[in-house]
Design a protein around this motif. Structure first.
Motif, mmCIF file in Angstrom:
data_model
loop_
_atom_site.group_PDB
_atom_site.id
_atom_site.type_symbol
_atom_site.label_atom_id
_atom_site.label_comp_id
_atom_site.label_asym_id
_atom_site.label_seq_id
_atom_site.Cartn_x
_atom_site.Cartn_y
_atom_site.Cartn_z
ATOM 1 N N GLU A 198 9.790 14.672 46.215
ATOM 2 C CA GLU A 198 9.931 13.619 47.234
ATOM 3 C C GLU A 198 9.512 12.248 46.708
ATOM 4 N N LYS A 369 11.672 12.035 41.006
ATOM 5 C CA LYS A 369 13.123 12.140 41.174
ATOM 6 C C LYS A 369 13.856 11.835 39.873
ATOM 7 N N ARG A 392 10.536 21.616 52.070
ATOM 8 C CA ARG A 392 11.069 20.254 52.076
ATOM 9 C C ARG A 392 11.185 19.695 50.654
ATOM 10 N N ALA A 395 14.224 21.282 49.132
ATOM 11 C CA ALA A 395 15.418 20.635 49.703
ATOM 12 C C ALA A 395 15.628 19.240 49.104
ATOM 13 N N ALA A 396 14.536 18.502 48.892
ATOM 14 C CA ALA A 396 14.638 17.181 48.263
ATOM 15 C C ALA A 396 15.191 17.307 46.847
ATOM 16 N N ALA A 398 17.151 19.695 45.810
ATOM 17 C CA ALA A 398 18.568 20.040 45.954
ATOM 18 C C ALA A 398 19.409 18.785 46.203
ATOM 19 N N ASP A 399 18.906 17.874 47.031
ATOM 20 C CA ASP A 399 19.640 16.644 47.334
ATOM 21 C C ASP A 399 19.828 15.782 46.083
ATOM 22 N N LEU A 400 18.767 15.607 45.325
ATOM 23 C CA LEU A 400 18.883 14.742 44.151
ATOM 24 C C LEU A 400 19.701 15.425 43.042
ATOM 25 N N GLN A 402 22.395 17.193 43.702
ATOM 26 C CA GLN A 402 23.775 16.889 44.083
ATOM 27 C C GLN A 402 24.149 15.472 43.664
ATOM 28 N N GLU A 403 23.185 14.544 43.772
ATOM 29 C CA GLU A 403 23.435 13.185 43.283
ATOM 30 C C GLU A 403 23.742 13.187 41.790
ATOM 31 N N ALA A 408 26.857 21.685 45.721
ATOM 32 C CA ALA A 408 25.902 22.272 46.664
ATOM 33 C C ALA A 408 25.901 23.796 46.607
#
Length: 569
Positions: A198, A369, A392, A395-396, A398-400, A402-403, A408
């Motif tokens: 995060e 990150k 969380r 999940a954070a 996973a989001d970065l 994908q960036e 996904a």
């Protein structure tokens, strides 16, 4: 035929600490790390929590060995418990193995165990269908390693704890060339550290952190209590360097810390600018306050609870004094934020000034990150499995990811006992296994379950209510009236009416059961609990633990015989 690869987390996902992951290639099982976690508030009385080994006990002949990334408790703390059930080889760097041996040698059941193997970034171990190799990473302890398992399906890479720091010295430096070499071959799956996912701020380099510590030590006039994790060798070195420049002596508090520091000194992983820099605690009264640095790590290396005892003045000469500076140089997890805030309040009340290094710089020992995305771009994994963190944080991550270009459906946020399986075409979630937690309380291993914890929670909140009564079952009567004792529920002297009525209820329930032709001890105790529990809740809206103690006696009257011959006629 291509290898079947399975990845099973036994800990370290959706939680802080307790890292342990199994990679199964055909029939062989490779264990990656074997860590513990420290209990959160709801685990009353529990010392530590380790992974559940039940599934592995059913497959113990398939375990090839344990491969360790670094020497912190979240990676090696459960090893003494694991090795009692599985006498398998243990692989790790020189520093990691030295610290693992300290824990293992304290376990009587493992006396004589010495199947340890020192590895480094240049070593490969061929297990037939799997070749295990390693790469250097940057963390707060020297000789940290990532692990690579090369299979016919591609490589499975486990980062362990890591961050990137361009100023890191040799024993802490990441080997970027080796990472690029790994990334040039197919990386099937990347298990990557998510503990700091995060955090979007760049991490401060260790040179800047060292400067902050030096500045703090230099400009404080009184005693300084430095709170750190015992196995954070890098932070301890920075404190030692600052003490030497400021003309202070360092006092180590605690047996665990002394063993770790002595081990690091013997291995030249810690360096003393002055051989007389470290002095025993017994010398503290001979030193002026401005000459003292107390290095506090607490039991099992966790400093926060130790600081609470110091603030409560329960630690003799180590207790907090007016004018002390408490310098917290560890970065607690998010789960500990409330505890840390309460601890700081206690320290201020005791007269200390409190300073946290995390308030000044981003001092985390885990990847931010940018670091996580850099690792992904170097290794180019087909699948990503975020590990080491609460949901969380996974999940954070996973989001970065994908960036950074990972689809996904190629990212798996797992929970304990999930089985990820690659069959040569795709990775999918297979049939899971049951994996819980094993709680350690004193010398008890796994004998504390949810029911015991529930009772402890009730006891801590609503107390206990004990009813003692003595009966003669044959004569169907109560010998002594019920005696009521309340602990942590109500104050008996001011609750005489409640106590009297409770005693009467117990008396009536017991007599009714005695009068029943089908008398049953279990039914009697349950009846007391139900009737008394209902009454107490009606009166107080609380549910104490009710403990009926029913004692049985048999009253036999013997005819008295007078043997005094003087009374004979």
């Amino acid at each position: 035929m291509s290898d079947i690869v399975k990845i099973i987390p036994f800990g370290g996902v959706r939680e802080n600490g307790k890292n342990m992951y199994a990679v199964q290639v055909n029939e062989d099982i490779f264990i990656l790390d074997c860590g513990l976690k420290y209990p959160e508030n709801e685990l009353l009385g529990i010392d530590i929590v380790i992974p559940d080994f039940s599934y592995l006990k059913e497959h113990k002949d398939q375990i090839v060995g344990v491969f360790l990334t670094h020497g912190h408790a979240d990676a090696i703390g459960a090893l003494p418990y694991f090795l009692q059930d599985f006498k398998v080889p243990v692989f790790g760097s020189e520093m990691t193995i030295a610290l693992a041996k300290i824990d293992v040698e304290e376990e009587p059941a493992l006396k004589g165990f010495n199947d340890f193997h020192i590895v480094d970034e240049q070593k490969e171990i061929d297990f037939g269908n799997v070749v295990v190799s390693f790469f250097k990473t940057t963390h707060s302890i020297p000789n940290s390693l990532g692990i690579v398992l090369k299979t016919s399906q591609g490589q499975v890479v486990y980062t362990g704890d890591f961050k990137f720091d361009q100023t890191a010295v040799s024993e802490y430096a990441t080997d970027y060339g080796r990472l690029a070499e790994i990334g040039n071959s197919k990386v099937l799956a990347l298990l990557s550290d998510s503990a700091n996912a995060e955090n979007y701020k760049p991490s401060a380099n260790e040179i800047d952190i060292s400067g902050k510590i030096m500045e703090t030590v230099k400009y404080h006039d009184g005693r300084i209590i430095v709170a750190s994790v015992a196995s954070n060798i890098l932070r301890i070195q920075q404190v030692i360097n600052a003490a030497a420049k400021a003309g202070r002596k360092v006092i180590l508090t605690g047996h665990d810390l002394e063993k770790i520091v002595n081990t690091a000194l013997q291995m030249n992983k810690l360096h003393l600018p002055d051989p007389d820099l470290i002095v025993p605690l017994s010398q503290i009264d001979k030193l002026a306050p401005e000459q003292v640095i107390l290095l506090e790590t607490g039991k099992m290396g966790e400093p926060i609870k130790a600081l609470q005892k110091m603030a409560a003045r329960k630690t003799g000469a180590q207790s907090i004094q007016k004018g002390d500076l408490v310098y917290i140089t560890t970065t607690p997890s998010h789960a500990m934020e409330t505890t840390v805030a309460k601890t700081k309040d206690m320290l201020y009340r005791a007269g200390a000034e409190v300073k946290s290094i995390s308030d000044e710089v981003n001092s985390a020992g885990h990847a931010t990150k940018d670091d996580l995305q850099l690792m992904i771009n170097i290794l180019k994994p087909e699948y990503l499995i975020p590990i080491q963190g609460e949901y969380r944080l996974l999940a954070a991550h996973a989001d970065l990811a994908q960036e950074a270009g990972i689809p996904a459906d190629h990212i798996f946020i797992t929970t304990k006992g999930d089985v990820l399986e690659y069959d040569g075409k795709e990775m999918h979630l297979g049939k899971g296994i049951e994996v819980g937690n094993t709680m350690i309380d004193g010398i008890g291993v796994g004998d504390i379950g949810n029911i015991v914890l529930r009772d402890r929670k009730i006891l801590s909140e609503d107390g206990i209510f004990v009813a003692v009564v003595t009966i003669d079952r044959k004569k169907k009567k109560i010998i002594t009236d019920p005696k009521i004792t309340s602990k942590g529920f109500v104050y008996q002297r001011t609750s005489s009416e409640l106590i009297s009525e409770s005693a009467e209820i117990v008396k009536n329930v017991v007599q009714a059961n005695l009068d029943n032709k089908e008398f049953d001890w279990g039914h009697l105790k349950q009846d007391v609990r139900e009737k008394l529990g209902k009454y107490l809740f009606e009166q107080t809206k609380r549910h104490p633990v009710i403990l009926p103690v029913i004692m049985e006696v048999n009253q036999h009257h013997r005819k008295r015989v007078n043997n005094n011959k003087n009374n004979e006629k």
